[in-house]
Enzyme design. Sequence first.
Site, PDB file in Angstrom:
ATOM      1  N   ASP A  48      -4.394   0.656   2.083  1.00  0.00           N
ATOM      2  CA  ASP A  48      -2.938   0.349   1.589  1.00  0.00           C
ATOM      3  C   ASP A  48      -3.016   0.298   0.219  1.00  0.00           C
ATOM      4  O   ASP A  48      -1.860  -0.033  -0.576  1.00  0.00           O
ATOM      5  CB  ASP A  48      -2.253  -0.314   2.453  1.00  0.00           C
ATOM      6  N   SER A  49      -4.080  -0.276  -0.342  1.00  0.00           N
ATOM      7  CA  SER A  49      -4.309  -0.392  -1.571  1.00  0.00           C
ATOM      8  C   SER A  49      -3.865   0.716  -2.478  1.00  0.00           C
ATOM      9  O   SER A  49      -3.222   0.504  -3.721  1.00  0.00           O
ATOM     10  CB  SER A  49      -5.741  -0.813  -2.232  1.00  0.00           C
ATOM     11  N   ASP A  87      -6.042   2.770   6.974  1.00  0.00           N
ATOM     12  CA  ASP A  87      -5.379   1.327   7.054  1.00  0.00           C
ATOM     13  C   ASP A  87      -3.985   1.636   7.523  1.00  0.00           C
ATOM     14  O   ASP A  87      -3.352   2.424   7.314  1.00  0.00           O
ATOM     15  CB  ASP A  87      -5.199   0.922   5.396  1.00  0.00           C
ATOM     16  N   LYS A 117      -7.878   0.466  10.438  1.00  0.00           N
ATOM     17  CA  LYS A 117      -7.997  -1.001  10.110  1.00  0.00           C
ATOM     18  C   LYS A 117      -6.757  -1.570  10.068  1.00  0.00           C
ATOM     19  O   LYS A 117      -5.688  -1.046   9.649  1.00  0.00           O
ATOM     20  CB  LYS A 117      -8.712  -0.794   8.476  1.00  0.00           C
ATOM     21  N   GLU A 119      -4.695  -5.681   9.399  1.00  0.00           N
ATOM     22  CA  GLU A 119      -4.656  -7.087   9.278  1.00  0.00           C
ATOM     23  C   GLU A 119      -4.334  -8.018  10.250  1.00  0.00           C
ATOM     24  O   GLU A 119      -3.290  -7.797  10.759  1.00  0.00           O
ATOM     25  CB  GLU A 119      -4.089  -7.176   8.002  1.00  0.00           C
ATOM     26  N   GLU A 186     -12.060 -10.975   3.504  1.00  0.00           N
ATOM     27  CA  GLU A 186     -11.497 -10.710   1.915  1.00  0.00           C
ATOM     28  C   GLU A 186     -11.445 -12.152   1.392  1.00  0.00           C
ATOM     29  O   GLU A 186     -10.575 -12.986   1.831  1.00  0.00           O
ATOM     30  CB  GLU A 186     -10.321  -9.981   2.049  1.00  0.00           C
TER      31      GLU A 186
HETATM   32  O1  KIV Z   1      -6.291  -1.485   1.119  1.00  0.00           O
HETATM   33  C1  KIV Z   1      -7.456  -1.751   0.758  1.00  0.00           C
HETATM   34  O2  KIV Z   1      -8.047  -1.077  -0.028  1.00  0.00           O
HETATM   35  C2  KIV Z   1      -8.376  -2.769   1.578  1.00  0.00           C
HETATM   36  C3  KIV Z   1      -9.696  -3.002   1.060  1.00  0.00           C
HETATM   37  C4  KIV Z   1      -9.731  -3.626  -0.096  1.00  0.00           C
HETATM   38  C5  KIV Z   1     -10.308  -3.728   2.242  1.00  0.00           C
HETATM   39  O3  KIV Z   1      -7.809  -3.370   2.416  1.00  0.00           O
END
Ligand code: KIV
Length: 292
Positions: A48-49, A87, A117, A119, A186
């Site tokens: 989600d970056s 994510d 993934k 959080e 992280e």
């Molecule tokens: O969103 C993302 O790119 C991340 C990574 C930095 C682990 O969560």
Amino acid sequence: MSCRKKVTVPAIISKKRKNKKIVCVTAYDATFARLVDEGGADFVLVGDSLGMVVQGHDNTVPVTLEDIIYHCRAVSRGLRRAHLCGDMPFMSYKISPEQALTAATRVLQEGRAESVKLEGGVEMAPTIERLVQSGIPVVGHVGLTPQSVHSLGGFKMQGKNGIDRQRIIEDAKAVAEAGAFCIVLECMPLELAGAITDSLSIPTIGIGAGPLCDGQILVLYDMLGMNEGFTPKFLKQFAGLGGLVRQSVETYAEEVRAGEFPAEAHSTSLTDTDQTAPQLLYSTTNKKAALH
Ligand code: KIV
């Protein structure tokens, strides 16, 4: 470059046993996905970056499930070997395990990801269990959890005091016991990441967490030096792509304005001898992408 055999979830888990580092990176489109796959990445995250590096937001909160699915589909077309993880975006999985199951199903079915993934720590254990029992591989994420940026008061190093460190250890343990197959650590001190790595049977993937993790992940645009102003201590820029792109466009602009591009070599005339030959106008190098 590493061998071309598809990287599966069991293969990622077994890397820890074999003491082999896991190479992870983010990607958001098919072209970069092909390049990182060819470069030997084991694990590609559609993070989600993308909200920050692709969409230009200040944080990851505005990213939607539709965004993740869209970018996962694009990335899946570029990958052949690497594992693809999608994510779970802000609030797409925190309301209930059932909500998470519905959203994760879409990331796998529509986005073609092979895992998701999410959080969170202890509080996410029932959700992780629900997904794993349904056959969806889960990657955990503890320490700095960017979706909580507003509660945390910014993107800050975590685990600075003993209480915080104990909480992160308990979070990581709960995520592993709930069935996650690996976990992102992280922004935490390397000693804490090392202790968590030693205590868990699943691999740890660090970002800003030092060298003692079982693998490392970086945001692709950051490691390629596309955000030149972004220079946190943990980041190494492996290329200067930002400068290269800017310089290339400057040269292109100069040549177009001077009438130097396109030159004869880039133009086709009616008098060219192979006029009847079929013309391939676009690259078909990425045949897999062309088929989708
Ligand atoms: O969103 C993302 O790119 C991340 C990574 C930095 C682990 O969560």
